[in-house]
Motif scaffolding. Structure first.
Motif, PDB file in Angstrom:
ATOM      1  N   MET A  13      -6.779 -18.807  -6.820  1.00 23.89           N
ATOM      2  CA  MET A  13      -6.520 -17.756  -7.811  1.00 23.89           C
ATOM      3  C   MET A  13      -7.552 -16.630  -7.718  1.00 23.89           C
ATOM      4  O   MET A  13      -7.219 -15.457  -7.882  1.00 23.89           O
ATOM      5  CB  MET A  13      -6.516 -18.361  -9.215  1.00 23.89           C
ATOM      6  N   ASN A  14      -8.802 -16.986  -7.458  1.00 25.38           N
ATOM      7  CA  ASN A  14      -9.841 -15.961  -7.308  1.00 25.38           C
ATOM      8  C   ASN A  14      -9.546 -15.047  -6.121  1.00 25.38           C
ATOM      9  O   ASN A  14      -9.821 -13.844  -6.169  1.00 25.38           O
ATOM     10  CB  ASN A  14     -11.209 -16.620  -7.129  1.00 25.38           C
ATOM     11  N   VAL A  15      -8.984 -15.635  -5.061  1.00 26.78           N
ATOM     12  CA  VAL A  15      -8.622 -14.835  -3.886  1.00 26.78           C
ATOM     13  C   VAL A  15      -7.535 -13.834  -4.256  1.00 26.78           C
ATOM     14  O   VAL A  15      -7.581 -12.659  -3.870  1.00 26.78           O
ATOM     15  CB  VAL A  15      -8.160 -15.748  -2.735  1.00 26.78           C
ATOM     16  N   PHE A  16      -6.547 -14.291  -5.013  1.00 26.18           N
ATOM     17  CA  PHE A  16      -5.457 -13.393  -5.420  1.00 26.18           C
ATOM     18  C   PHE A  16      -5.977 -12.268  -6.307  1.00 26.18           C
ATOM     19  O   PHE A  16      -5.608 -11.103  -6.131  1.00 26.18           O
ATOM     20  CB  PHE A  16      -4.378 -14.180  -6.153  1.00 26.18           C
ATOM     21  N   ILE A  17      -6.811 -12.593  -7.275  1.00 29.22           N
ATOM     22  CA  ILE A  17      -7.359 -11.568  -8.179  1.00 29.22           C
ATOM     23  C   ILE A  17      -8.174 -10.547  -7.391  1.00 29.22           C
ATOM     24  O   ILE A  17      -8.096  -9.339  -7.641  1.00 29.22           O
ATOM     25  CB  ILE A  17      -8.204 -12.238  -9.284  1.00 29.22           C
ATOM     26  N   HIS A  18      -8.955 -11.027  -6.436  1.00 30.40           N
ATOM     27  CA  HIS A  18      -9.745 -10.115  -5.601  1.00 30.40           C
ATOM     28  C   HIS A  18      -8.830  -9.185  -4.811  1.00 30.40           C
ATOM     29  O   HIS A  18      -9.099  -7.975  -4.722  1.00 30.40           O
ATOM     30  CB  HIS A  18     -10.625 -10.934  -4.653  1.00 30.40           C
ATOM     31  N   GLU A  19      -7.766  -9.734  -4.248  1.00 31.72           N
ATOM     32  CA  GLU A  19      -6.830  -8.903  -3.483  1.00 31.72           C
ATOM     33  C   GLU A  19      -6.102  -7.917  -4.396  1.00 31.72           C
ATOM     34  O   GLU A  19      -5.881  -6.760  -4.025  1.00 31.72           O
ATOM     35  CB  GLU A  19      -5.809  -9.790  -2.765  1.00 31.72           C
ATOM     36  N   LEU A  20      -5.740  -8.350  -5.586  1.00 33.14           N
ATOM     37  CA  LEU A  20      -5.070  -7.459  -6.536  1.00 33.14           C
ATOM     38  C   LEU A  20      -5.975  -6.291  -6.910  1.00 33.14           C
ATOM     39  O   LEU A  20      -5.521  -5.140  -6.966  1.00 33.14           O
ATOM     40  CB  LEU A  20      -4.673  -8.243  -7.789  1.00 33.14           C
ATOM     41  N   ARG A  21      -7.239  -6.555  -7.142  1.00 39.09           N
ATOM     42  CA  ARG A  21      -8.182  -5.481  -7.457  1.00 39.09           C
ATOM     43  C   ARG A  21      -8.285  -4.498  -6.293  1.00 39.09           C
ATOM     44  O   ARG A  21      -8.326  -3.280  -6.484  1.00 39.09           O
ATOM     45  CB  ARG A  21      -9.554  -6.071  -7.769  1.00 39.09           C
ATOM     46  N   GLY A  22      -8.312  -5.042  -5.082  1.00 40.48           N
ATOM     47  CA  GLY A  22      -8.374  -4.170  -3.912  1.00 40.48           C
ATOM     48  C   GLY A  22      -7.144  -3.291  -3.790  1.00 40.48           C
ATOM     49  O   GLY A  22      -7.252  -2.096  -3.483  1.00 40.48           O
ATOM     50  N   GLU A  23      -5.960  -3.859  -4.045  1.00 43.38           N
ATOM     51  CA  GLU A  23      -4.732  -3.083  -3.960  1.00 43.38           C
ATOM     52  C   GLU A  23      -4.687  -2.002  -5.043  1.00 43.38           C
ATOM     53  O   GLU A  23      -4.208  -0.887  -4.803  1.00 43.38           O
ATOM     54  CB  GLU A  23      -3.514  -3.998  -4.086  1.00 43.38           C
ATOM     55  N   MET A  24      -5.178  -2.332  -6.228  1.00 44.93           N
ATOM     56  CA  MET A  24      -5.211  -1.347  -7.300  1.00 44.93           C
ATOM     57  C   MET A  24      -6.126  -0.180  -6.940  1.00 44.93           C
ATOM     58  O   MET A  24      -5.812   0.987  -7.210  1.00 44.93           O
ATOM     59  CB  MET A  24      -5.676  -2.003  -8.596  1.00 44.93           C
ATOM     60  N   LYS A  25      -7.259  -0.477  -6.317  1.00 46.30           N
ATOM     61  CA  LYS A  25      -8.174   0.583  -5.894  1.00 46.30           C
ATOM     62  C   LYS A  25      -7.541   1.457  -4.811  1.00 46.30           C
ATOM     63  O   LYS A  25      -7.654   2.686  -4.841  1.00 46.30           O
ATOM     64  CB  LYS A  25      -9.484  -0.019  -5.393  1.00 46.30           C
ATOM     65  N   LEU A  26      -6.868   0.826  -3.852  1.00 49.35           N
ATOM     66  CA  LEU A  26      -6.210   1.588  -2.793  1.00 49.35           C
ATOM     67  C   LEU A  26      -5.137   2.501  -3.362  1.00 49.35           C
ATOM     68  O   LEU A  26      -4.989   3.647  -2.932  1.00 49.35           O
ATOM     69  CB  LEU A  26      -5.593   0.624  -1.763  1.00 49.35           C
ATOM     70  N   TYR A  27      -4.393   2.001  -4.331  1.00 53.49           N
ATOM     71  CA  TYR A  27      -3.340   2.817  -4.943  1.00 53.49           C
ATOM     72  C   TYR A  27      -3.936   4.012  -5.679  1.00 53.49           C
ATOM     73  O   TYR A  27      -3.455   5.144  -5.545  1.00 53.49           O
ATOM     74  CB  TYR A  27      -2.512   1.974  -5.908  1.00 53.49           C
ATOM     75  N   SER A  28      -4.976   3.762  -6.458  1.00 51.41           N
ATOM     76  CA  SER A  28      -5.567   4.844  -7.249  1.00 51.41           C
ATOM     77  C   SER A  28      -6.236   5.894  -6.370  1.00 51.41           C
ATOM     78  O   SER A  28      -6.344   7.059  -6.751  1.00 51.41           O
ATOM     79  CB  SER A  28      -6.570   4.278  -8.248  1.00 51.41           C
ATOM     80  N   ARG A  29      -6.691   5.494  -5.185  1.00 52.98           N
ATOM     81  CA  ARG A  29      -7.377   6.429  -4.297  1.00 52.98           C
ATOM     82  C   ARG A  29      -6.408   7.220  -3.417  1.00 52.98           C
ATOM     83  O   ARG A  29      -6.824   8.186  -2.777  1.00 52.98           O
ATOM     84  CB  ARG A  29      -8.370   5.673  -3.426  1.00 52.98           C
ATOM     85  N   SER A  30      -5.156   6.801  -3.366  1.00 54.79           N
ATOM     86  CA  SER A  30      -4.157   7.517  -2.572  1.00 54.79           C
ATOM     87  C   SER A  30      -3.538   8.613  -3.438  1.00 54.79           C
ATOM     88  O   SER A  30      -2.606   8.367  -4.206  1.00 54.79           O
ATOM     89  CB  SER A  30      -3.075   6.560  -2.070  1.00 54.79           C
ATOM     90  N   ARG A  31      -4.081   9.810  -3.354  1.00 53.61           N
ATOM     91  CA  ARG A  31      -3.626  10.899  -4.221  1.00 53.61           C
ATOM     92  C   ARG A  31      -2.174  11.261  -3.961  1.00 53.61           C
ATOM     93  O   ARG A  31      -1.414  11.550  -4.900  1.00 53.61           O
ATOM     94  CB  ARG A  31      -4.515  12.121  -4.003  1.00 53.61           C
ATOM     95  N   GLU A  32      -1.757  11.273  -2.698  1.00 50.65           N
ATOM     96  CA  GLU A  32      -0.379  11.634  -2.386  1.00 50.65           C
ATOM     97  C   GLU A  32       0.590  10.617  -2.984  1.00 50.65           C
ATOM     98  O   GLU A  32       1.592  10.976  -3.594  1.00 50.65           O
ATOM     99  CB  GLU A  32      -0.168  11.717  -0.868  1.00 50.65           C
ATOM    100  N   LEU A  33       0.287   9.322  -2.799  1.00 48.03           N
ATOM    101  CA  LEU A  33       1.159   8.281  -3.336  1.00 48.03           C
ATOM    102  C   LEU A  33       1.192   8.325  -4.847  1.00 48.03           C
ATOM    103  O   LEU A  33       2.263   8.233  -5.460  1.00 48.03           O
ATOM    104  CB  LEU A  33       0.671   6.906  -2.862  1.00 48.03           C
ATOM    105  N   ALA A  34       0.032   8.480  -5.476  1.00 53.70           N
ATOM    106  CA  ALA A  34      -0.026   8.529  -6.930  1.00 53.70           C
ATOM    107  C   ALA A  34       0.748   9.726  -7.477  1.00 53.70           C
ATOM    108  O   ALA A  34       1.411   9.633  -8.512  1.00 53.70           O
ATOM    109  CB  ALA A  34      -1.477   8.580  -7.399  1.00 53.70           C
ATOM    110  N   PHE A  35       0.683  10.861  -6.759  1.00 50.70           N
ATOM    111  CA  PHE A  35       1.392  12.053  -7.242  1.00 50.70           C
ATOM    112  C   PHE A  35       2.897  11.871  -7.165  1.00 50.70           C
ATOM    113  O   PHE A  35       3.615  12.087  -8.143  1.00 50.70           O
ATOM    114  CB  PHE A  35       0.972  13.278  -6.431  1.00 50.70           C
ATOM    115  N   PHE A  36       3.398  11.473  -6.001  1.00 48.61           N
ATOM    116  CA  PHE A  36       4.836  11.426  -5.807  1.00 48.61           C
ATOM    117  C   PHE A  36       5.500  10.272  -6.550  1.00 48.61           C
ATOM    118  O   PHE A  36       6.671  10.368  -6.909  1.00 48.61           O
ATOM    119  CB  PHE A  36       5.169  11.339  -4.313  1.00 48.61           C
TER     120      PHE A  36
END
Length: 250
Positions: free
Chosen positions: A1-24
């Motif tokens: 479960m800790n591995v999943f939470i760590h990966e989820l946090r990483g994916e959330m950071k990647l999403y928030s840092r992708s300005r083009e994806l977040a905009f569209f």
């Protein structure tokens, strides 16, 4: 479960840092609503609904297909063709954990977008709070899961990252238009209305409208739910069949 939470946090950071994806996938539905909502006066109606309320449910549908289908599919294709997915398979991270983290990130982004859209319409256009909030949450989860499954499925038919955006846009924009996300489809030509009757987004928008504006519970619209679930099952089956972790050869 800790591995999943760590990966989820990483994916959330990647999403928030992708300005083009977040905009569209996040900002564009809000912008579209402000533009379309400003065209109608406070007393204008669409199919008997106050224009702002009618457009709100349509924009939630557009946000769903833009985020859970288009955005997810483009990200997965790009990562696959760049070799990211292949390298991930060589790590100790279990494949189901990675897919679950990506899908949950997409669903969270859609949920936040829908909440912001509803709040925006309540503030700017005087829309009322959804009449059946619990059923609305269930509807959003159902729609998010269905279109996420379809988004993963479509990646199996796209061979190159360069053409991913073009292919996805050619699918989801016409589907959003025909399904009534922007306008009422009642005045469409017969062949477009017949096409709309088989598209899952049509049934999601109708279910969302009944839940938000009429206070129906999700189980009161069993036929709409069944169609959405059927499309989700088809998407999941195709995803299991066609999804690839490595770039296509040749």
């Amino acid at each position: 479960m800790n591995v999943f939470i760590h990966e989820l946090r990483g994916e959330m950071k990647l999403y928030s840092r992708s300005r083009e994806l977040a905009f569209f996938t996040f900002m564009l539905p809000l912008i579209f609503f402000v533009l379309l909502g400003s065209v109608y006066g406070s007393g204008d109606k669409i199919n008997g609904y106050r224009a702002a309320d009618y457009l709100l449910t349509g924009m939630i549908g557009y946000g769903l297909i833009a985020t859970a289908f288009a955005g997810l599919a483009i990200v997965l294709v790009i990562r696959r063709e760049n070799g990211v997915l292949k390298r991930l398979r060589a790590t100790p991270l279990p494949a189901p954990f990675y897919i679950a983290a990506v899908l949950l990130t997409t669903l969270i982004a859609f949920a936040v977008m829908a909440a912001c859209l509803i709040a925006l319409v309540m503030i700017l256009f005087g829309a009322s709070f959804p009449k059946a909030p619990v059923s609305l949450v269930a509807t959003l989860i159902l729609g998010g899961a269905t279109f996420a499954a379809l988004g993963v499925a479509i990646t199996g038919f796209i061979r190159r990252a360069e053409g991913a955006s073009a292919v996805i846009n050619a699918i989801y924009l016409p589907v959003a238009f025909i399904s009534g996300a922007f306008f009422s489809p009642h005045r469409f030509p017969q062949f477009l209305r017949a096409l709309a009757d088989v598209l899952p987004l049509t049934y999601f928008i109708r279910l969302t409208r009944d839940v938000m504006l009429h206070g129906h519970q999700i189980w009161d619209n069993g036929a709409d739910v069944a169609v959405i679930v059927l499309w989700g099952a088809i998407g999941a089956a195709v995803a299991l069949w066609r999804f690839r972790w490595e770039p296509a050869e040749g």
